[in-house]
Design an enzyme around this catalytic site. Structure first.
Site, PDB file in Angstrom:
ATOM      1  N   CYS A  91       0.799  -1.229   0.000  1.00 56.89           N
ATOM      2  CA  CYS A  91       0.000   0.000   0.000  1.00 56.89           C
ATOM      3  C   CYS A  91       0.833   1.281   0.000  1.00 56.89           C
ATOM      4  O   CYS A  91       0.308   2.352  -0.295  1.00 56.89           O
ATOM      5  CB  CYS A  91      -0.943   0.020   1.202  1.00 56.89           C
ATOM      6  N   HIS A 359      -9.024   3.694  -2.054  1.00 56.50           N
ATOM      7  CA  HIS A 359      -7.605   3.395  -1.836  1.00 56.50           C
ATOM      8  C   HIS A 359      -7.062   2.597  -3.026  1.00 56.50           C
ATOM      9  O   HIS A 359      -7.018   1.369  -2.990  1.00 56.50           O
ATOM     10  CB  HIS A 359      -7.492   2.607  -0.532  1.00 56.50           C
ATOM     11  N   CYS A 389      -0.035   2.501   6.629  1.00 55.54           N
ATOM     12  CA  CYS A 389       0.228   1.139   7.066  1.00 55.54           C
ATOM     13  C   CYS A 389       0.450   0.295   5.812  1.00 55.54           C
ATOM     14  O   CYS A 389       0.052   0.670   4.716  1.00 55.54           O
ATOM     15  CB  CYS A 389      -0.937   0.594   7.879  1.00 55.54           C
TER      16      CYS A 389
END
Length: 403
Positions: A91, A359, A389
């Site tokens: 991510c 996202h 994260c």
């Protein structure tokens, strides 16, 4: 060492990551090329203007496989002499691309870079690349692997976050995102994406759910309760790692977790000489970068130690930071960050986050850096921190300072 400056930051709107999403007709390469072309045109870049294009994408398989960065350069109007580097830090891939480019500039390995990332989640499903930590039994057993949703629920249980707290954060994210779009706060950076005939197909983030309230979220069932408690029973795996937990409190659902979307973003980074050569004025300097490994089971607590590390490395205190972007992978991630640093929620994700806007995995890190910079300029603030994260237990962070 040279200083690394941000000269521009652009992104696509975020389209719903499913077949009826507005960006679904575009491949990752095609959307990346559109964003790269925008950087070129907005900044008058001609010839071999940058040293490299560093491009993050997470699910590196199929049409997102190979060296997607190089494919995107060749599909764009950039000079073919510009190479491309595809990277994957899950991510944080888009942020890591920016941080890597900045540190290359600081180290003297070229004067200018384009960095960012892409993810077409509606075309290349998350997890379709088969991550070893999830599919290799030996590694999964060693690390007490559980899916990210279970990890988010472990955070909620461990640090005392309730369903109402998570839902309230989600409602606020929706409100802030709606307000930001209504006020035109994203206008500087968001591109209108057009089809091959020049007709607009998407101009605004389309995942938002304006009007979301506590009642609507309260009606949603916890998304990870069954996989935790029934089959395959990941709660038992987690409690082997954390025997002090009597049970896992499952509070996350689709409404307080990040949305699955398509999107791409790019940041133009260079030293002072790059700006002079191209007649560009720097908007901010990249003050510091950080990355760190964390517990792979709880997995999503990385923004806390990554922020601790970047503050230590930069000699700054949390009170020196004016605004924060903390990726809303799950509500508990942001709640934990605010709890750990006693940060005023009014300073975190001022324009909403991934719960409201979505996202796009490989792009998000670059998106939030651009969003942070735009908001710092709007509020006339000096220092900002962005952090995410990361799957498998990692964290990354970037501090930018306006110039």
């Amino acid at each position: 060492m040279s200083e690394a400056f941000i000269y521009d930051a652009v992104r696509s709107p975020r389209g719903k990551g499913r077949p009826d999403g507005s960006l679904h007709e575009l491949t990752s390469v095609a959307l990346s090329a559109k964003v790269l072309n925008a950087v070129k045109e907005r900044n008058g870049l001609e010839g071999h203007a940058v040293e490299d294009v560093i491009w993050g994408n997470v699910t590196q398989v199929g049409e997102q496989g190979g060296c997607l960065a190089r494919s995107a350069v060749l599909a764009s109007d950039l000079d073919e002499r510009i190479p491309g580097l595809a990277i994957n830090r899950f991510c944080a891939s888009g942020m890591e691309a920016v941080n890597l480019a900045a540190n290359q500039v600081k180290g003297g390995a070229g004067h200018g870079y384009i960095a960012g990332g892409v993810e077409m989640m509606g075309r290349v499903p998350m997890g379709s690349d088969g991550a070893a930590i999830a599919v290799d039994p030996g590694l999964a057993m060693k690390t007490y692997f559980v899916p990210q949703g279970i990890s988010a629920d472990i955070i909620a249980t461990e640090y005392g976050f309730t369903r109402d707290m998570a839902d309230a954060l989600a409602v606020e994210s929706q409100k802030r995102a709606e307000h930001a779009w209504a006020e035109g706060r994203f206008a500087k950076s968001v591109l209108v994406i057009k089809d091959q005939n020049g007709l607009p197909i998407l101009a605004t983030d389309e995942y938002m759910r304006p009007g979301t309230d506590m009642q609507a979220l309260g009606a949603l069932k916890p998304a990870f309760k069954d996989m935790g408690e029934v089959m395959p029973g990941f709660d038992k795996v987690a409690m082997m790692k954390y025997p002090h937990l009597e049970r896992i409190n499952h509070i996350h659902h689709a409404g307080n977790s990040s949305g699955i979307v398509d999107g791409a973003a790019a940041v133009l980074i260079g030293d002072a000489a790059f700006g002079k050569a191209h007649g560009l004025k720097p908007r901010a300097r990249i003050r510091a970068t950080a990355k760190i490994g964390t517990d792979p089971t709880i997995m999503l607590t990385g923004p806390v130690p990554a922020t601790q590390k970047i503050l230590l490395d930069s000699g700054l205190q949390i009170g020196d930071i004016d605004l924060f972007e903390v990726n809303e992978a799950f509500a508990a991630v942001v709640l934990r960050f605010q709890q750990a640093f006693d940060v005023d929620p009014a300073l975190v994700n001022v324009n909403g986050g991934s719960i409201a806007l979505g996202h796009p995995l490989g792009a998000t890190g670059a998106i939030i850096i651009g969003t942070l910079l735009d908001e710092m300029e709007r509020q006339d603030k000096a220092m900002g921190l962005a952090t995410l994260c990361i799957a498998s237990g990692m964290g990354a962070a970037t501090i930018i300072e306006r110039v």
